[in-house]
Design a protein around this motif. Structure first.
Motif, PDB file in Angstrom:
ATOM      1  N   LYS A   1       0.742  -1.574   0.165  1.00  0.00           N
ATOM      2  CA  LYS A   1       0.303   0.352  -0.300  1.00  0.00           C
ATOM      3  C   LYS A   1       0.760   1.031   0.314  1.00  0.00           C
ATOM      4  O   LYS A   1       1.930   1.694   1.098  1.00  0.00           O
ATOM      5  CB  LYS A   1      -1.160  -0.448   1.326  1.00  0.00           C
TER       6      LYS A   1
ATOM      7  N   GLY B   1       0.528   5.138   0.231  1.00  0.00           N
ATOM      8  CA  GLY B   1      -0.203   6.355   0.642  1.00  0.00           C
ATOM      9  C   GLY B   1       0.098   7.808   0.318  1.00  0.00           C
ATOM     10  O   GLY B   1       1.007   7.965  -1.449  1.00  0.00           O
ATOM     11  N   GLY B   2      -1.050   8.543  -0.262  1.00  0.00           N
ATOM     12  CA  GLY B   2      -0.975  10.059  -1.218  1.00  0.00           C
ATOM     13  C   GLY B   2       0.894  10.600  -1.030  1.00  0.00           C
ATOM     14  O   GLY B   2       0.788  11.236  -1.981  1.00  0.00           O
TER      15      GLY B   2
ATOM     16  N   SER C   1      -3.487   5.781  -2.316  1.00  0.00           N
ATOM     17  CA  SER C   1      -4.402   6.484  -1.833  1.00  0.00           C
ATOM     18  C   SER C   1      -4.763   7.355  -2.754  1.00  0.00           C
ATOM     19  O   SER C   1      -4.209   7.504  -4.064  1.00  0.00           O
ATOM     20  CB  SER C   1      -3.367   7.083  -0.671  1.00  0.00           C
ATOM     21  N   ALA C   2      -5.361   8.785  -2.858  1.00  0.00           N
ATOM     22  CA  ALA C   2      -5.063   8.958  -4.038  1.00  0.00           C
ATOM     23  C   ALA C   2      -3.903  10.328  -4.013  1.00  0.00           C
ATOM     24  O   ALA C   2      -3.522   9.934  -2.846  1.00  0.00           O
ATOM     25  CB  ALA C   2      -6.456  10.479  -3.469  1.00  0.00           C
TER      26      ALA C   2
ATOM     27  N   THR D   1      -7.399  14.379  -1.404  1.00  0.00           N
ATOM     28  CA  THR D   1      -9.029  14.526  -0.625  1.00  0.00           C
ATOM     29  C   THR D   1      -9.169  15.470   0.057  1.00  0.00           C
ATOM     30  O   THR D   1     -10.484  16.096  -0.005  1.00  0.00           O
ATOM     31  CB  THR D   1      -9.065  13.856   0.063  1.00  0.00           C
TER      32      THR D   1
ATOM     33  N   GLU E   1      -8.798   8.473  -5.097  1.00  0.00           N
ATOM     34  CA  GLU E   1      -8.323   7.119  -5.532  1.00  0.00           C
ATOM     35  C   GLU E   1      -8.498   6.491  -6.905  1.00  0.00           C
ATOM     36  O   GLU E   1      -7.805   6.068  -7.822  1.00  0.00           O
ATOM     37  CB  GLU E   1      -8.984   6.088  -4.546  1.00  0.00           C
TER      38      GLU E   1
ATOM     39  N   PHE F   1      -9.009   3.288   0.464  1.00  0.00           N
ATOM     40  CA  PHE F   1     -10.534   3.808   1.460  1.00  0.00           C
ATOM     41  C   PHE F   1     -11.449   3.613   0.891  1.00  0.00           C
ATOM     42  O   PHE F   1     -12.478   3.796   1.275  1.00  0.00           O
ATOM     43  CB  PHE F   1      -9.453   5.470   0.415  1.00  0.00           C
TER      44      PHE F   1
ATOM     45  N   ARG G   1     -10.583   8.785   7.295  1.00  0.00           N
ATOM     46  CA  ARG G   1      -9.378   9.558   6.765  1.00  0.00           C
ATOM     47  C   ARG G   1      -8.590   8.411   7.077  1.00  0.00           C
ATOM     48  O   ARG G   1      -8.305   7.857   8.312  1.00  0.00           O
ATOM     49  CB  ARG G   1      -9.236  10.341   7.727  1.00  0.00           C
ATOM     50  N   GLY G   2      -7.968   8.160   5.884  1.00  0.00           N
ATOM     51  CA  GLY G   2      -6.341   7.652   5.973  1.00  0.00           C
ATOM     52  C   GLY G   2      -7.109   5.552   5.703  1.00  0.00           C
ATOM     53  O   GLY G   2      -6.249   5.458   6.284  1.00  0.00           O
ATOM     54  N   GLY G   3      -8.318   5.240   5.202  1.00  0.00           N
ATOM     55  CA  GLY G   3      -8.570   4.276   5.429  1.00  0.00           C
ATOM     56  C   GLY G   3      -7.857   3.521   4.707  1.00  0.00           C
ATOM     57  O   GLY G   3      -8.620   2.047   4.052  1.00  0.00           O
ATOM     58  N   SER G   4      -7.036   3.906   3.564  1.00  0.00           N
ATOM     59  CA  SER G   4      -6.495   2.935   2.648  1.00  0.00           C
ATOM     60  C   SER G   4      -5.291   1.967   2.988  1.00  0.00           C
ATOM     61  O   SER G   4      -5.373   0.513   2.875  1.00  0.00           O
ATOM     62  CB  SER G   4      -5.358   3.762   1.816  1.00  0.00           C
TER      63      SER G   4
HETATM   64  N1  LIG Z   1      -6.820   9.608   0.604  1.00  0.00           N
HETATM   65  C1  LIG Z   1      -7.687   9.443   1.560  1.00  0.00           C
HETATM   66  C2  LIG Z   1      -7.340   7.837   2.390  1.00  0.00           C
HETATM   67  C3  LIG Z   1      -5.869   7.761   2.735  1.00  0.00           C
HETATM   68  O1  LIG Z   1      -5.056   6.669   2.844  1.00  0.00           O
HETATM   69  O2  LIG Z   1      -5.084   8.405   2.324  1.00  0.00           O
HETATM   70  P1  LIG Z   1      -3.451   8.277   2.890  1.00  0.00           P
HETATM   71  O3  LIG Z   1      -3.044   7.320   3.125  1.00  0.00           O
HETATM   72  O4  LIG Z   1      -2.654   9.088   2.827  1.00  0.00           O
HETATM   73  O5  LIG Z   1      -3.058   8.932   4.264  1.00  0.00           O
HETATM   74  C4  LIG Z   1      -7.417   9.940   2.639  1.00  0.00           C
HETATM   75  O6  LIG Z   1      -6.630  11.562   2.850  1.00  0.00           O
HETATM   76  O7  LIG Z   1      -7.705  10.018   4.136  1.00  0.00           O
END
Ligand SMILES: N[C@@H](CC(=O)OP(=O)(O)O)C(=O)O
Ligand SMILES: Nc1ncnc2c1ncn2[C@@H]1O[C@H](COP(=O)(O)OP(=O)(O)O)[C@@H](O)[C@H]1O
Length: 549
Positions: free
Chosen positions: A84, A86-87, A116-117, A122, A197, A264, A279-282
Motif C-alpha cells: 500500500k 499512501g498519498g 491512496s489519492a 482528498t 483514488e 479508502f 480518513r487514512g482508510g487505505s
Molecule cells: N485519500 C484518503 C485515504 C488515505 O488513506 O490516504 P493516505 O494513505 O494518504 O493517508 C485520505 O486522505 O484520507
C-alpha cells in the motif's frame, strides 16, 4: 512400457507415464498444461510434474521435475503480499515512477498494490465540494481546487506518458450537481472524494502497462469491498473477504496482471453507493485484502522510516520503532498516531498476517514490523501518542455512596446519544471521561451535542465540562507500569505539569494521561527525552530498569 495420453483431444505419445492430473493454462488448441504423473511401472516413485505446451497440435515438453520442486516454482506465480502506498508516496509523476521501480525491484514479490489519492487531493476535493455548495452552478469552473486537481492529474498523465482519458470528467459534473442542490450530504462527500483514488490508480496502472508490466486497475467498490452505509466512516463487512478473494484470485488465475486497487473506498451494502472508510482508510483496505487472500505480508509504504517513538511533527528527534504487536499498533493508531488507520490492525490480527511499515522515500530503512507477539522482556515504552482537542467530563452522582446503577445510567446516556467515550476513570460516585469531538457527527454541531449530553447527564449527576484537553498515551509494556509512571510523573512534576486524569486500560499496552492542550506538546517532548534519549531508547532503557528494580 510406453503409454500415451490425451490432452484436450490432442494425442501425445512417448511419455512413459500415467497421467494423474492435468491443469490447463489457456483455451483452444494452443495451450500449456501441467501434467502430474506417476510411472506405472514404479508406482511408489515420486509423482513427477511436467510442464508441456501445445501449439497447433504439437506437444513440447518444457520441464520435468519432482512435483514438490515444481510446487515451489509454481508458488512464485501466486500473489504474495499487499503493497500500500499512501498519498505522500504517489504525490507526483516522479514519485509514481519511483514506486513502480520499487515494486519491480522485488521480482519475487507478486503484490496487490493499493493506492491512496495523490497527496492533498482528498482535502482539495472536500474543499471544492464545500465551495460548490455556496458558489452557484455557473461559477463551479472557477473553483480553485478543481483547477489544481485537474492540472495535477493531467500533468502527471503527461509526465508518465499515459493518456488523460483516465482523468475523471464526471468530477466537474458532480460539483455542478452539488452547486445546484446547495448541499453536500455525507453520501455525496464520499462519492466526491472517491475521484482521488479512482484517478491515482488509473494513472499508475496505465503507467505499469506502458513500461511493459501488466497491471489491472480495480475500483474497490466494484471489487467486493462491502461496507456498512455509514458514509464517511463505513465499516468493512464480513462478506468482503470471500468476494475480494474470488474476484482477485479469479482474475489472477486467468492473467497475471498486477492488481492496482483504490484504497479508502467501499460499497454500502444497502445503498450500493460509494462509501469511505474514514480518513487514512487505505491502510484498512490493504489489511482487508491481505486477510481476504491470506497473503504472506502486508506492507504499508509511508513517508517516514516506520512507526516512530512520537509524532515527528511534534518532535523531530522521534526514532523508528523496530517491532510492535498488533495490540500496541492498534492502541497507538486509535489514540491518534496518524501513521496508521485506527481499525487497520483488525484484519491483520485476525488473519495473523505481519504488517511492515516502510518508507517509500528511503526503502532500505528496516521500518517497523507488526506481529501478534514480540519479545517484551526488555520492552518498556514503545511510543508516545498525543490526541489534542478532547473534551473531558467530570460526572459526580447526586445520590449517596452505595447506590448501584450509576455507571450504567451514565453509559446508557452515551449509547442513546451515539457518542463514543475514549478514556474513563471511575470512583464509586464519580466518573471522569473523555470524548473525541472528531467523532461527533458534524463540526458545527459539536457544541450543540455537548450541551445535549450535559443536559441529559444532569438529570442524575453534577457535570463539569472541561474542553481543550489532550490525551497523552504511553504505549508500551504496561507490566512495567510502576516504572513508567514513576519516571513519567517525575518528568511532569519537574516541568510543573498537573495531570488531570489517568487511566490504564485493560489492553495492558497503554497508560493515558490527560493534561491541558496548551501543555501537551511540551509534555510529549519532555517525556520523549526522558524515555528515549537519556541513556538510550526504550528497549535499552529497560536494562537500566531491570538493574534498578
Ligand atoms: N485519500 C484518503 C485515504 C488515505 O488513506 O490516504 P493516505 O494513505 O494518504 O493517508 C485520505 O486522505 O484520507
Ligand atoms: N508515531 C508516528 N510515527 C510515524 N509517523 C507519525 C507518527 N505520528 C504521526 N505521524 C505522521 O504520520 C505521517 C504518515 O501517515 P500518513 O500521512 O497517513 O501517510 P500516507 O499518506 O503515506 O499513508 C507521517 O508523515 C507523520 O507525520
Amino acid at each position: 512400457m510406453a503409454t500415451s495420453m490425451h490432452l484436450c483431444g490432442v494425442r501425445t505419445s512417448g511419455l512413459a507415464l500415467n497421467s494423474k492430473r492435468i491443469e490447463f493454462g489457456s483455451k483452444g488448441l494452443n495451450f500449456s498444461a501441467l501434467v502430474f504423473t506417476r510411472n506405472i511401472n514404479h508406482p511408489r516413485r515420486n509423482t513427477r510434474a511436467l510442464r508441456v505446451t501445445c501449439e497447433a497440435g504439437r506437444v513440447e515438453l518444457l520441464e520435468r521435475k519432482d512435483s514438490e520442486t515444481f510446487k515451489l516454482n509454481r508458488s512464485e506465480k501466486k500473489l504474495t503480499c499487499v503493497m500500500k502506498f499512501g498519498g505522500s508516496s504517489v504525490a507526483s509523476a516522479e514519485r509514481m515512477k519511483q514506486v513502480a521501480n520499487l515494486i519491480l525491484s522485488f521480482p519475487d514479490e507478486k503484490p496487490v498494490v493499493v493506492l491512496s489519492a495523490m497527496a492533498k487531493t482528498t482535502n482539495k476535493l472536500l474543499m471544492a465540494g464545500e465551495k460548490a455548495v455556496r458558489c452557484g452552478v455557473t461559477n463551479v469552473d472557477t473553483i480553485e481546487e478543481l483547477s489544481i486537481i485537474k492540472e495535477l492529474h493531467i500533468r502527471t498523465a503527461h509526465e508518465l506518458g499515459v493518456g488523460t482519458a483516465v482523468i475523471a470528467e464526471g468530477l466537474e459534473q458532480l460539483l455542478k450537481g452539488i452547486a445546484m442542490m446547495k448541499e453536500l450530504t455525507l453520501r455525496t462527500r464520499d462519492y466526491l472524494v472517491s475521484f482521488g483514488e479512482c484517478m491515482s490508480t488509473r494513472l499508475f496502472a496505465a503507467y505499469l502497462n506502458k513500461i511493459g508490466h501488466k497491471a489491472r486497475q480495480y475500483d474497490a467498490f466494484e471489487m467486493g469491498i462491502i461496507t456498512t452505509d455509514d458514509f464517511t466512516n463505513a465499516d468493512i463487512l464480513e462478506a468482503t473477504y470471500p468476494a475480494v478473494s474470488k474476484r482477485l484470485l479469479g482474475d489472477w488465475s486467468k492473467e497475471n496482471a498486477v492488481p492496482v486497487v483504490t484504497g479508502f473506498l467501499g460499497k454500502g451494502w444497502r445503498s450500493c453507493a460509494v462509501t469511505t472508510l474514514g480518513r487514512g482508510g487505505s491502510d484498512l483496505t490493504a489489511t482487508t485484502i491481505g486477510k481476504a487472500l491470506g497473503l504472506r505480508e502486508i506492507q504499508v509504504w509511508k513517508d517516514v522510516d516506520g512507526v516512530l517513538t512520537c509524532d515527528p511533527n511534534i518532535y523531530c528527534g522521534a526514532q523508528p520503532v523496530p517491532h510492535l504487536t498488533f495490540d500496541e499498533a492498534a492502541e497507538l493508531a486509535y489514540f491518534g498516531a496518524q501513521v496508521l488507520h485506527p481499525l487497520s490492525m483488525r484484519p491483520a490480527r485476525e488473519g495473523n498476517i505481519p504488517v511492515r511499515v516502510k518508507n517509500s522515500y528511503n526503502p532500505t530503512a528496516p521500518g517497523t514490523v507488526i506481529t501478534r507477539s514480540r519479545d517484551m522482556s526488555k520492552a518498556v515504552l514503545t511510543s508516545i501518542v498525543l490526541k489534542r482537542n478532547v473534551t473531558m467530563l467530570d460526572i459526580t452522582s447526586t445520590r449517596m455512596l452505595g447506590q448501584y446503577g450509576f455507571l450504567a445510567k451514565v453509559f446508557s446516556t452515551f449509547e442513546k446519544l451515539g457518542i463514543s467515550v475514549d478514556v474513563v476513570a471511575t470512583s464509586e460516585v464519580s466518573i471522569s471521561l473523555t470524548l473525541d469531538p472528531s467523532k461527533f457527527c458534524s463540526k458545527e454541531l459539536i457544541q450543540q451535542e455537548l450541551d445535549h449530553v450535559v443536559e441529559e447527564l444532569e438529570k442524575i449527576a453534577i457535570v463539569n465540562l472541561l474542553q481543550q484537553r489532550s490525551i497523552i498515551s504511553l504505549i508500551g509494556n504496561v507490566q512495567r507500569s510502576s516504572f513508567i509512571l514513576e519516571k513519567g510523573f517525575r518528568v511532569l512534576r519537574t516541568n510543573g505539569i498537573n495531570v488531570q486524569m489517568i487511566s490504564q486500560g485493560a489492553s495492558k499496552v497503554n497508560i493515558s494521561l490527560i493534561v491541558n492542550d496548551d501543555e501537551a506538546e511540551h509534555c510529549v517532548k519532555a517525556l520523549h527525552s526522558a524515555f528515549f534519549e537519556t541513556g538510550a531508547a526504550s528497549e535499552s532503557a529497560s536494562t537500566y530498569i531491570v538493574a534498578s528494580s
